[in-house]
Design a protein around this motif. Structure first.
Motif, PDB file in Angstrom:
ATOM      1  N   TRP A 227       0.811  -1.223   0.000  1.00  0.00           N
ATOM      2  CA  TRP A 227       0.000   0.000   0.000  1.00  0.00           C
ATOM      3  C   TRP A 227       0.839   1.265   0.000  1.00  0.00           C
ATOM      4  O   TRP A 227       1.882   1.324   0.647  1.00  0.00           O
ATOM      5  N   GLY A 228       0.335   2.272  -0.690  1.00  0.00           N
ATOM      6  CA  GLY A 228       0.924   3.594  -0.558  1.00  0.00           C
ATOM      7  C   GLY A 228       0.554   4.180   0.798  1.00  0.00           C
ATOM      8  O   GLY A 228      -0.298   3.630   1.503  1.00  0.00           O
ATOM      9  N   ASP A 229       1.173   5.299   1.180  1.00  0.00           N
ATOM     10  CA  ASP A 229       0.910   5.877   2.504  1.00  0.00           C
ATOM     11  C   ASP A 229      -0.551   6.276   2.675  1.00  0.00           C
ATOM     12  O   ASP A 229      -1.188   5.951   3.672  1.00  0.00           O
ATOM     13  N   ASP A 230      -1.094   6.988   1.703  1.00  0.00           N
ATOM     14  CA  ASP A 230      -2.497   7.415   1.791  1.00  0.00           C
ATOM     15  C   ASP A 230      -3.434   6.209   1.791  1.00  0.00           C
ATOM     16  O   ASP A 230      -4.411   6.164   2.524  1.00  0.00           O
ATOM     17  N   GLY A 231      -3.100   5.247   0.957  1.00  0.00           N
ATOM     18  CA  GLY A 231      -3.930   4.049   0.849  1.00  0.00           C
ATOM     19  C   GLY A 231      -3.955   3.275   2.159  1.00  0.00           C
ATOM     20  O   GLY A 231      -5.010   2.826   2.609  1.00  0.00           O
ATOM     21  N   TRP A 232      -2.783   3.141   2.776  1.00  0.00           N
ATOM     22  CA  TRP A 232      -2.695   2.401   4.030  1.00  0.00           C
ATOM     23  C   TRP A 232      -3.492   3.125   5.131  1.00  0.00           C
ATOM     24  O   TRP A 232      -4.246   2.505   5.884  1.00  0.00           O
ATOM     25  N   ALA A 233      -3.341   4.443   5.188  1.00  0.00           N
ATOM     26  CA  ALA A 233      -4.090   5.224   6.190  1.00  0.00           C
ATOM     27  C   ALA A 233      -5.591   5.046   5.978  1.00  0.00           C
ATOM     28  O   ALA A 233      -6.352   4.838   6.924  1.00  0.00           O
ATOM     29  N   TRP A 234      -6.006   5.078   4.731  1.00  0.00           N
ATOM     30  CA  TRP A 234      -7.427   4.923   4.392  1.00  0.00           C
ATOM     31  C   TRP A 234      -7.924   3.534   4.757  1.00  0.00           C
ATOM     32  O   TRP A 234      -8.976   3.366   5.363  1.00  0.00           O
ATOM     33  N   ARG A 235      -7.134   2.525   4.385  1.00  0.00           N
ATOM     34  CA  ARG A 235      -7.515   1.132   4.664  1.00  0.00           C
ATOM     35  C   ARG A 235      -7.649   0.902   6.184  1.00  0.00           C
ATOM     36  O   ARG A 235      -8.559   0.216   6.647  1.00  0.00           O
ATOM     37  N   CYS A 236      -6.749   1.506   6.983  1.00  0.00           N
ATOM     38  CA  CYS A 236      -6.800   1.334   8.440  1.00  0.00           C
ATOM     39  C   CYS A 236      -7.981   2.094   9.037  1.00  0.00           C
ATOM     40  O   CYS A 236      -8.712   1.573   9.873  1.00  0.00           O
ATOM     41  N   ARG A 237      -8.164   3.330   8.596  1.00  0.00           N
ATOM     42  CA  ARG A 237      -9.249   4.152   9.143  1.00  0.00           C
ATOM     43  C   ARG A 237     -10.601   3.486   8.946  1.00  0.00           C
ATOM     44  O   ARG A 237     -11.447   3.510   9.819  1.00  0.00           O
ATOM     45  N   HIS A 238     -10.804   2.866   7.789  1.00  0.00           N
ATOM     46  CA  HIS A 238     -12.117   2.283   7.502  1.00  0.00           C
ATOM     47  C   HIS A 238     -12.140   0.767   7.658  1.00  0.00           C
ATOM     48  O   HIS A 238     -13.142   0.128   7.366  1.00  0.00           O
ATOM     49  N   ASN A 239     -11.037   0.209   8.107  1.00  0.00           N
ATOM     50  CA  ASN A 239     -10.903  -1.235   8.257  1.00  0.00           C
ATOM     51  C   ASN A 239     -11.433  -1.982   7.032  1.00  0.00           C
ATOM     52  O   ASN A 239     -12.291  -2.873   7.131  1.00  0.00           O
ATOM     53  N   VAL A 240     -10.934  -1.626   5.886  1.00  0.00           N
ATOM     54  CA  VAL A 240     -11.395  -2.231   4.633  1.00  0.00           C
ATOM     55  C   VAL A 240     -10.784  -3.626   4.491  1.00  0.00           C
ATOM     56  O   VAL A 240      -9.575  -3.803   4.670  1.00  0.00           O
ATOM     57  N   ARG A 241     -11.637  -4.605   4.206  1.00  0.00           N
ATOM     58  CA  ARG A 241     -11.181  -5.994   4.125  1.00  0.00           C
ATOM     59  C   ARG A 241     -11.499  -6.658   2.796  1.00  0.00           C
ATOM     60  O   ARG A 241     -11.075  -7.780   2.543  1.00  0.00           O
ATOM     61  N   ALA A 242     -12.327  -6.009   1.981  1.00  0.00           N
ATOM     62  CA  ALA A 242     -12.789  -6.621   0.717  1.00  0.00           C
ATOM     63  C   ALA A 242     -13.460  -5.543  -0.110  1.00  0.00           C
ATOM     64  O   ALA A 242     -13.845  -4.500   0.424  1.00  0.00           O
ATOM     65  N   PRO A 243     -13.636  -5.777  -1.406  1.00  0.00           N
ATOM     66  CA  PRO A 243     -14.390  -4.807  -2.214  1.00  0.00           C
ATOM     67  C   PRO A 243     -15.771  -4.559  -1.617  1.00  0.00           C
ATOM     68  O   PRO A 243     -16.338  -5.426  -0.958  1.00  0.00           O
ATOM     69  N   ARG A 244     -16.264  -3.381  -1.839  1.00  0.00           N
ATOM     70  CA  ARG A 244     -17.478  -2.926  -1.165  1.00  0.00           C
ATOM     71  C   ARG A 244     -18.689  -3.836  -1.391  1.00  0.00           C
ATOM     72  O   ARG A 244     -19.488  -4.058  -0.495  1.00  0.00           O
ATOM     73  N   TYR A 245     -18.835  -4.389  -2.579  1.00  0.00           N
ATOM     74  CA  TYR A 245     -20.016  -5.207  -2.862  1.00  0.00           C
ATOM     75  C   TYR A 245     -19.749  -6.703  -2.758  1.00  0.00           C
ATOM     76  O   TYR A 245     -20.535  -7.509  -3.219  1.00  0.00           O
ATOM     77  N   TRP A 246     -18.646  -7.089  -2.124  1.00  0.00           N
ATOM     78  CA  TRP A 246     -18.435  -8.489  -1.785  1.00  0.00           C
ATOM     79  C   TRP A 246     -19.075  -8.705  -0.415  1.00  0.00           C
ATOM     80  O   TRP A 246     -18.843  -7.927   0.525  1.00  0.00           O
ATOM     81  N   LEU A 247     -19.853  -9.789  -0.298  1.00  0.00           N
ATOM     82  CA  LEU A 247     -20.572 -10.036   0.943  1.00  0.00           C
ATOM     83  C   LEU A 247     -20.094 -11.365   1.509  1.00  0.00           C
ATOM     84  O   LEU A 247     -20.266 -12.406   0.870  1.00  0.00           O
ATOM     85  N   ALA A 248     -19.466 -11.342   2.691  1.00  0.00           N
ATOM     86  CA  ALA A 248     -18.958 -12.573   3.292  1.00  0.00           C
ATOM     87  C   ALA A 248     -20.126 -13.461   3.711  1.00  0.00           C
ATOM     88  O   ALA A 248     -21.052 -13.016   4.379  1.00  0.00           O
ATOM     89  N   ARG A 249     -20.113 -14.723   3.293  1.00  0.00           N
ATOM     90  CA  ARG A 249     -21.122 -15.717   3.685  1.00  0.00           C
ATOM     91  C   ARG A 249     -20.396 -17.003   4.033  1.00  0.00           C
ATOM     92  O   ARG A 249     -19.864 -17.654   3.126  1.00  0.00           O
ATOM     93  N   GLY A 250     -20.392 -17.402   5.316  1.00  0.00           N
ATOM     94  CA  GLY A 250     -19.653 -18.600   5.703  1.00  0.00           C
ATOM     95  C   GLY A 250     -18.192 -18.433   5.325  1.00  0.00           C
ATOM     96  O   GLY A 250     -17.579 -17.417   5.624  1.00  0.00           O
TER      97      GLY A 250
END
Ligand code: AVJ
Ligand code: FE
Length: 427
Positions: A227-250
């Motif tokens: 990750w770039g610096d801005d990207g890493w900060a963004w990913r941590c702030r929002h705790n992003v784990r997957a694309p927005r429209y991916w829905l974890a099921r089991g």
């Protein structure tokens, strides 16, 4: 000329109304994401924009009532205040009334050159393009609303044999970027100019869900070096784990679809991710995002003919045998599905399917001339927006052309946008 314009107006409006038929009353004035206006606001904005440019600026009609003008102006009403709308019926009436007056104006032969804006075809075509763009934004907002799950779908459970995307080589040399901003073309697409590029390699198709799942499953979201610096900060702030429209099921994933949630299809392009996630993926596999110029050269430059094509396949307008656009499939299609639409360099899916993030910040081309107003592009030449190219499965009409430049902030996740990767020839 008059007839063609009239036909364009009719066809564009028909598509807008078809989309609006899918919008429940509750979804018309609600705002699932504070960064996007309610669908009903877009409808009112399309009408007031058309009124302003064609009836006020060209014909010289008096302005709309002040509260309408203000409410539907992006500059005067912040997004947080766009839910307090007139009734749906009232807005739809305004949309129809303005159009009826514009069509009568077209019939009458037009032209009063003493007005502020020359009454040429360009402004009419820009107004049409404007409605087409807002129509995609309405689909984005519609897509944000929750929808039923389709029980018969099985989630994709494992990364499977994702494999790397084959790449093609684009030889060094200059090409003609952009095109004359006349007719259907926006100000920011021109002027056309020569751009000299080093040799590079580019993915023949956009990164797929299976490939992106490979990144996710191997811990890419937690790997700081990707990750770039801005990207890493963004990913941590929002705790992003997957694309927005991916829905974890089991143990697996579903994906949000236009008419219901269903399986995450391994061979479809990944969408609904930010520029930051695209960049992280590219680093993870030792590649990078293409510059906007690299993207356009790979999509448009026909080296043997020494000219740029309007679309990957040539200059004929798009249709559903050539690319996935205008919601013909109500979602993404498997990459490489449109064999005849290979670009001269050998790339698939350059037009339609998903918008593609590029590395480039939105900026004017040399000798850029704003039209019809400074505010269309200029305020976004601020280094804070990244260019997207190619159009999506929901993009309408000619907007999937090779020179069209879309732009959003790098943290935007709700677009029908994915990406493909590039690397240097000796990288
Ligand atoms: C290029 C899609 C970011 O929706 O803000 C619409 C296009 N400009 N009306 C936007 C636009 C004026 C713009 N995007
Ligand atoms: Fe607009």
């Amino acid at each position: 000329v008059k007839d063609t314009l009239r036909q364009r107006f009719d066809a564009v409006r028909e598509g807008t109304l078809q989309l609006l038929d899918l919008v429940a009353d509750g979804a018309f004035d609600s705002q699932p994401d504070p960064d996007f206006s309610p669908i009903g606001w877009h409808v009112g904005h399309v009408a007031t924009f058309e009124h302003y440019w064609l009836l006020e600026q060209c014909r010289g009609d008096p302005p709309l009532p002040d509260e309408y003008r203000r409410l539907f102006s992006p500059l005067e009403t912040p997004k947080s205040l766009r839910r307090a709308l007139p009734s749906r019926t009232e807005i739809m009436e305004m949309l129809g009334d303005v159009r009826a007056r514009v069509l009568r104006y077209l019939e009458s032969g037009r032209a009063d050159p003493s007005r502020g804006l020359p009454d040429d075809e360009r402004i009419f075509r820009n107004v049409i393009q404007h409605e087409l763009q807002h129509s995609e934004t309405m689909s984005l907002v519609l897509h944000m609303h929750d929808r039923p799950e389709r029980p018969e779908q099985t989630p994709l459970l494992a990364p499977g044999e994702a494999g790397d995307t084959p790449m093609v080589r684009v030889p060094a040399g200059s090409f003609l970027m952009g095109r004359d901003p006349i007719g259907d073309t926006y100000d920011n697409e021109g002027p056309p100019h020569r751009v000299d590029l080093e040799e590079f390699f580019i993915d023949v198709h956009p990164v797929t869900n299976a490939q992106f799942l490979g990144f996710l499953s191997s811990g890419g979201y937690d790997e700081r070096r990707c990750w770039g610096d801005d990207g890493w900060a963004w990913r941590c702030r929002h705790n992003v784990r997957a694309p927005r429209y991916w829905l974890a099921r089991g143990d697996g994933w579903l994906a949000r679809g236009f008419f219901g949630d269903g399986a995450l299809r391994p061979d479809h392009p990944v969408q609904s991710l930010s520029w930051y996630e695209a960049e992280a993926y590219a680093r993870w596999c030792g590649k990078r995002l293409p510059s906007e110029a690299e993207w356009e050269k790979a999509a448009a430059w026909d080296m043997s003919a020494s000219r740029s094509l309007a679309y990957a396949w040539g200059d004929q307008p798009p249709d559903s045998s050539r690319c996935n656009f205008e919601r013909a499939f109500d979602g993404t299609t498997a990459v490489g599905s449109f064999g005849s639409a290979r670009s001269p360099s050998g790339c698939f899916d350059m037009n339609g399917n998903v918008w593609e993030w590029t590395a480039t910040a939105f900026a004017p081309y040399p000798k850029f001339v704003p039209y019809p107003y400074e505010g269309y592009s200029q305020p976004y030449f601020d280094g804070q927006h990244r260019v997207l190219r190619g159009g999506s499965w929901a993009t309408r009409g000619s907007i999937v052309r090779n020179t069209f430049r879309n732009w959003y902030a790098p943290a935007t996740r709700v677009l029908f946008a994915g990406f493909r990767c590039t690397r240097d020839a000796d990288g």
